[in-house]
Write an enzyme that holds these catalytic residues in place. Structure first.
Site, mmCIF file in Angstrom:
data_model
loop_
_atom_site.group_PDB
_atom_site.id
_atom_site.type_symbol
_atom_site.label_atom_id
_atom_site.label_comp_id
_atom_site.label_asym_id
_atom_site.label_seq_id
_atom_site.Cartn_x
_atom_site.Cartn_y
_atom_site.Cartn_z
ATOM 1 N N CYS A 167 -5.954 -3.186 7.385
ATOM 2 C CA CYS A 167 -7.155 -2.352 7.508
ATOM 3 C C CYS A 167 -8.382 -2.981 6.869
ATOM 4 C CB CYS A 167 -6.890 -0.976 6.904
ATOM 5 S SG CYS A 167 -6.535 -0.989 5.129
ATOM 6 N N CYS A 171 0.828 -1.203 0.000
ATOM 7 C CA CYS A 171 0.000 0.000 0.000
ATOM 8 C C CYS A 171 0.861 1.252 0.000
ATOM 9 C CB CYS A 171 -0.931 -0.014 1.210
ATOM 10 S SG CYS A 171 -2.074 1.390 1.272
#
Length: 384
Positions: free
Chosen positions: A207, A114
């Site tokens: 997440c 990410c």
């Protein structure tokens, strides 16, 4: 300096933005929506008037609460604020890759990917043409003369996940939180500045798996594929619901019905996705003496002392793992690399001073010289 600040809605990024404003920089806040519910969350944010930041349960990135908190931080700091919906890129480049890596038996780190492809790429890609000089985040790390260094608060250090971004990106990063020596100090500094997210709980490491059940997430997306658990003698000792849900070194969650002859516990030694088998054995069989990977991200000059085995450096191969001394060999050809590596591909090989436990292909490895990050590589192969 004109700074684009990534506001996650947490205390770290909020304080970082506050420090940049206090330093006299021109700051614009942006929240990157990573979840598929970005549109609904943004709509909720638009009408939010306050933020109950004392929630008892931490949430993952991009929840409606996070957007509200990011907007509140920007309003309190008096800076412009935008929401970017990059959920499609996140789904394709991070979540889909996460599933694909587990499907092939590797153990990926989605936070590293990410930072490489979503946060750094998108922030910098959009920031520079708009005239911004730097990108600000709340990561715990330091940039010194363009180099990446560990945070002063070592327990929270995040240089491991930032190393993959590369030198060009590091030179554009502004990381003021990395200079704090504890989380308590960060929260106190945020409270002193009237930021109500000062007592907000920590977010999850992954997440998009807010319940923390990685195996369940994989089964829901990849389906169940029952198979055999096999010991080192080739005996079937149990069954599983999907080899992709197991990682090297795992002990819990094994449905072993035949105890070991010596009565000792057994651990996952590896998986074979072709036969859908999980292999287990004694803990000492998890020892790894070296690892190698292709196409490393080198953060210093290639003749930097130690990158060619002249002396021991320190390496880290888990996000919150301890460091280990090792000899590091930066290679410009296929020599010393896995057999399936391209002959012309550069590589990085590591020989540990002492065997390390349970290292899996797909994990990221970062090389350090004391506090400074020198190189990063994804582990392609291990040697015992």
């Amino acid at each position: 300096m004109k700074i684009l600040a990534a506001l996650s809605g947490g205390v770290d990024s909020s304080l970082a933005a506050a420090l940049a404003v206090e330093a006299g920089h021109e700051v614009v806040g942006v929240h990157m929506m990573l979840s598929e519910a970005a549109e609904a969350a943004a709509a909720e944010t638009a009408i939010a008037k306050s933020s109950p930041t004392g929630a008892e349960i931490a949430r993952g990135c991009g929840s409606p609460q996070d957007v509200s908190d990011a907007q509140l931080a920007a309003r309190l700091l008096g800076i412009p604020f935008e929401v970017w919906d990059i959920s499609e890129d996140f789904e394709e480049l991070v979540v889909a890759d996460f599933l694909a890596e587990y499907r092939t038996g590797r153990t990926p780190n989605p936070c590293v990917r990410c930072n490489q492809l979503i946060k750094s790429r998108e922030m910098l890609r959009r920031a520079l043409p708009l005239g911004f000089d730097a990108v600000l985040t709340g990561h715990y790390a330091r940039i010194v003369d363009g180099g990446l260094y560990r945070a002063r608060f070592r327990e929270k250090d995040q240089s491991y996940v930032l190393a993959v971004m590369g030198r060009d990106a590091h030179e554009r990063l502004y990381l003021p939180v990395g200079n704090y020596e504890s989380k308590v100090a960060v929260r106190e500094a945020a409270a002193q500045r009237g930021l109500p997210m000062s007592d907000k709980p920590e977010s999850f490491d992954i997440c998009f798996i807010p319940d923390g059940d990685t195996a369940g997430f994989l089964r829901r997306h990849l389906g169940e594929e029952p198979g055999e658990i096999v010991d080192t003698e080739g005996q079937v000792v149990g069954e599983h619901r999907g080899a992709y849900t197991f990682t090297v070194g795992q002990r819990r969650g094994l449905d072993i019905r035949r105890p070991a002859a010596d009565g000792r516990p057994r651990y996952v030694l590896g998986t074979d996705m072709g036969t859908n088998r999980v292999f287990v054995g004694a803990e000492e069989l998890l020892a790894v003496r070296g690892v190698s990977g292709n196409n490393p991200v080198v953060l210093v000059e290639e003749d930097y002392p130690g990158l060619h085995g002249e002396r021991e450096l320190m390496v880290q191969y888990r996000a919150h793992g301890r460091v280990a001394p090792a000899r590091v060999f930066l290679e410009s050809s296929g020599e010393g690399q896995p057999a399936d590596a391209e002959a012309s591909a550069p590589g990085l090989r590591v020989e540990f001073a002492e065997p390390q436990r349970a290292i899996a292909a797909g994990q990221a490895l970062v090389v350090y010289d004391d506090e400074r990050a020198l190189a990063q590589v994804d582990i392609a192969a291990t040697s015992r």
